[in-house]
Each structure stands twice: as C-alpha cells, then as structure tokens.
Design a protein around this motif. Structure first.
Motif, PDB file in Angstrom:
ATOM      1  N   LEU A  30       0.946  -1.207  -0.011  1.00 42.29           N
ATOM      2  CA  LEU A  30       0.070  -0.029  -0.062  1.00 42.29           C
ATOM      3  C   LEU A  30       0.767   1.257  -0.087  1.00 42.29           C
ATOM      4  O   LEU A  30       1.803   1.391   0.920  1.00 42.29           O
ATOM      5  CB  LEU A  30      -0.998  -0.212   1.290  1.00 42.29           C
ATOM      6  N   GLY A  31       0.534   2.231  -0.874  1.00 43.34           N
ATOM      7  CA  GLY A  31       1.178   3.392  -1.135  1.00 43.34           C
ATOM      8  C   GLY A  31       0.191   4.576  -1.027  1.00 43.34           C
ATOM      9  O   GLY A  31      -0.849   4.582  -0.737  1.00 43.34           O
ATOM     10  N   ASP A  32       0.706   5.957  -1.260  1.00 45.62           N
ATOM     11  CA  ASP A  32      -0.017   7.228  -0.981  1.00 45.62           C
ATOM     12  C   ASP A  32      -1.388   6.885  -2.081  1.00 45.62           C
ATOM     13  O   ASP A  32      -2.538   7.383  -1.610  1.00 45.62           O
ATOM     14  CB  ASP A  32       0.749   8.272  -1.664  1.00 45.62           C
ATOM     15  N   GLU A  33      -1.169   6.134  -3.202  1.00 46.22           N
ATOM     16  CA  GLU A  33      -2.306   6.283  -4.066  1.00 46.22           C
ATOM     17  C   GLU A  33      -3.482   5.429  -3.485  1.00 46.22           C
ATOM     18  O   GLU A  33      -4.517   5.844  -3.598  1.00 46.22           O
ATOM     19  CB  GLU A  33      -1.741   5.351  -5.397  1.00 46.22           C
ATOM     20  N   GLY A  34      -3.138   4.202  -2.971  1.00 45.03           N
ATOM     21  CA  GLY A  34      -4.163   3.680  -2.354  1.00 45.03           C
ATOM     22  C   GLY A  34      -4.871   4.147  -1.072  1.00 45.03           C
ATOM     23  O   GLY A  34      -6.162   4.383  -1.048  1.00 45.03           O
ATOM     24  N   ALA A  35      -4.101   4.953  -0.414  1.00 43.41           N
ATOM     25  CA  ALA A  35      -4.628   5.798   0.641  1.00 43.41           C
ATOM     26  C   ALA A  35      -5.255   6.982   0.320  1.00 43.41           C
ATOM     27  O   ALA A  35      -6.439   7.434   1.045  1.00 43.41           O
ATOM     28  CB  ALA A  35      -3.364   6.201   1.721  1.00 43.41           C
TER      29      ALA A  35
END
Length: 315
Positions: A249-254
């Motif tokens: 999980l990275g910023d895109e998912g968050a």
C-alpha cells in the motif's frame, strides 16, 4: 519476512504441544478443554506420521472436551499434501463434538516456507464439523476451498505467500451466513498469486456475507488497487475493522480511501507494513483518529519505486 513462530493461542486458549511418542507416556497433560492442542511431527525424517500422533492424542485425552486443535507440521509438508491428515480429522469428527476452532498448517519457515506448504481440499473438513466457529489454514500450494457450506462458521483465515484466484473465487462462492471475520493473505505472483480486483467482488459487495464485521484483504502486491475498490465498496459501511496491512500500500491507495466513502465508523483501520509518506500518514490520522478510529500505521517501509515494494510474507 517469514512466519517464524508457531501460534501462541487459538480461540482464546493457550497453545499446548502434544508430546511426542517418547515423552507422552510420562507427560502430565492439561485438562482437555483448557488449551489449544497442537499436534505435529518432525517435518524432516519423522519417525511417525501425523495420523499416528493424532491417534495417540485421541487415546490420551478426553477428546469430547477438546475445544481447539492446531495441526502442526506433517512429514515432508514441502512435498506431501495433507490428505491423510484431513482424512483422519474428518474420520474423528464424531469424537470431537466440542471442537470450536481448527487451524491447519501451523508450520514455521524452519519447518517449511509458507509458499512451499502443500495443502489439500478443506471444504469437506470444514463441513465435517458443524459446531466449528473458527477455521484457519496456512499455505496455498494445492489449496482447495470449493464447496464450503457452514451455518455456524464465524471466522475464516487463509494465510499464504501466493494464493490462486480460483481459491479466492471459491471462498467468495462459499455459503457462510454467520461469518463475521474474513482474513485472506493474497501474496505475490512469484508464488502463484493471480487475483484481480474483480475476483474480490463477493467480499466487496458483502451480499453473501450478511454478518461480516471484519475484513482483511492483505499481504498483497495489488494493495493499492484493493484499497481503491474498497473506497466505494458497499460492505465497508457495516465493517468494524478493515485490514489492508502487510502489502504494498502506497499513497495512491490511501488517497483513494480518503477520497471515498467515510471510514469514521470503523473501530480499527490496520495498514501496518506500508509504503505511505509521512504527509499521508498525518492525513489519515487527522481524518480518522478524532472520530475514535484506531489507525495502525506501524512498520513504514521504503522503496525506490513501485516495483521494489514487497509484501510482508512471500516465500
């Protein structure tokens, strides 16, 4: 990371290793219903088969009082499916009328890496214990979860380093009206994971899981895509716990989660082992923690790019 420790408890009961053949006649055993019994043999060059150890177990304890059972290593789990193990359990189902929790494959990396553990058909095993309310399995190689139909099962856990999409679809097709907790480790393509978001639709809609309160779709290399799908998924509105941990999980998912439906009704959002930036961590905390949501953002990892991210458990 690998699985380095055996289960310490199951269904709230402390794990207790049933003694090997040499120690068992002299061993003092606890009350049958007071512990989660772990029955296992040496994964390498064992002097007895798992079924033999299990037969000794049934003879040594009051099996009618056993509430939790942990299946440890069987001989050569890296090369042998546990068909004889599951067959012995099914055959003994009438001798275990109080069994409420069962975990198959409590095997550490020293015994067999998680992605090398051979598994078998678990549907007949789950269905053989109508009183069961918790079932877990470790290892995805050869795992078959077709045909599960259980009125009372409340918790299902599937731990793998790489899970075939066919198994995911079989879980989605299972008839589990009482299921409250679902935990699936999807893993990575190198070890057989080929799930796409469309395969997760039964969990995202929640239509076949009317009692679901806790959903974990984790340890995945497509964690951002899963997060984006959950941002608008109908099931989220009735969850108490959402777990997207152990993956990439990275910023895109968050960002997708924060831009989607409100998550302030959750009791817990578990994102540990992640690739979020510090500003994104701060946004998550400022958005959710004032509403009382426990946000687990431990184990922040770093990566040069998306391709160098890794899941917590693979091999």
């Amino acid at each position: 990371m690998t699985v380095s420790n055996h289960l310490q408890e199951l269904d709230g009961l402390p794990a207790f290793d049933f003694p090997d053949a040499e120690a068992e006649p002299k061993a003092k055993l606890p009350d049958a219903g007071s512990v989660a019994w772990r029955v296992g043999v040496d994964a390498y060059d064992s002097e007895e088969e798992w079924e033999e150890a299990f037969a000794r177990f049934l003879a040594a304890v009051d099996s009618t009082q056993v509430r939790a059972l942990i299946v440890g290593a069987w001989s050569e789990a890296y090369d042998t499916a546990p068909d004889e193990v599951t067959g012995a359990l099914v055959a003994a189902s009438d001798r275990l009328p109080s069994l409420r929790a069962l975990f198959v494959g409590d095997i550490t990396y020293e015994e067999c890496e998680i992605s090398w553990i051979n598994q078998a058909a678990t549907g007949p095993l789950i269905n053989a214990f109508p009183q069961l309310h918790s079932f877990g399995v470790r290892g995805g190689q050869g795992l078959d979860m077709a045909g599960i139909k259980h009125e009372g099962l409340r918790s299902l856990t599937v731990e793998t380093g790489g899970l075939d999409a066919g198994v995911v679809r079989d879980i989605g097709a299972a008839d589990l009206p009482a299921l409250e907790h679902l935990d699936i480790w999807l893993g990575v393509s190198w070890y057989g994971a080929n799930t796409i978001v469309a395969d997760l639709d039964p969990f995202l809609t929640g239509a076949r899981l009317p009692a679901l309160k806790s959903l974990a779709l984790r340890n995945s290399e497509i964690q951002d895509e899963i997060a984006a799908a959950l941002a608008g998924a109908p099931v989220v509105a009735r969850l108490e716990t959402l777990d997207l941990s152990m993956g990439t999980l990275g910023d895109e998912g968050a960002e997708a989660l924060l831009s989607g439906q409100p998550l302030t009704h959750l009791k817990k959002l578990d994102l540990h082992h992640h690739y979020l930036s510090e500003p994104m961590e701060k946004r998550l905390r400022e958005t959710l923690e004032p509403a009382g949501v426990v946000v687990d953002l431990s184990e922040r990892e770093s990566a040069r790019d998306d391709e160098s991210r890794y899941t917590a458990v693979a091999e």
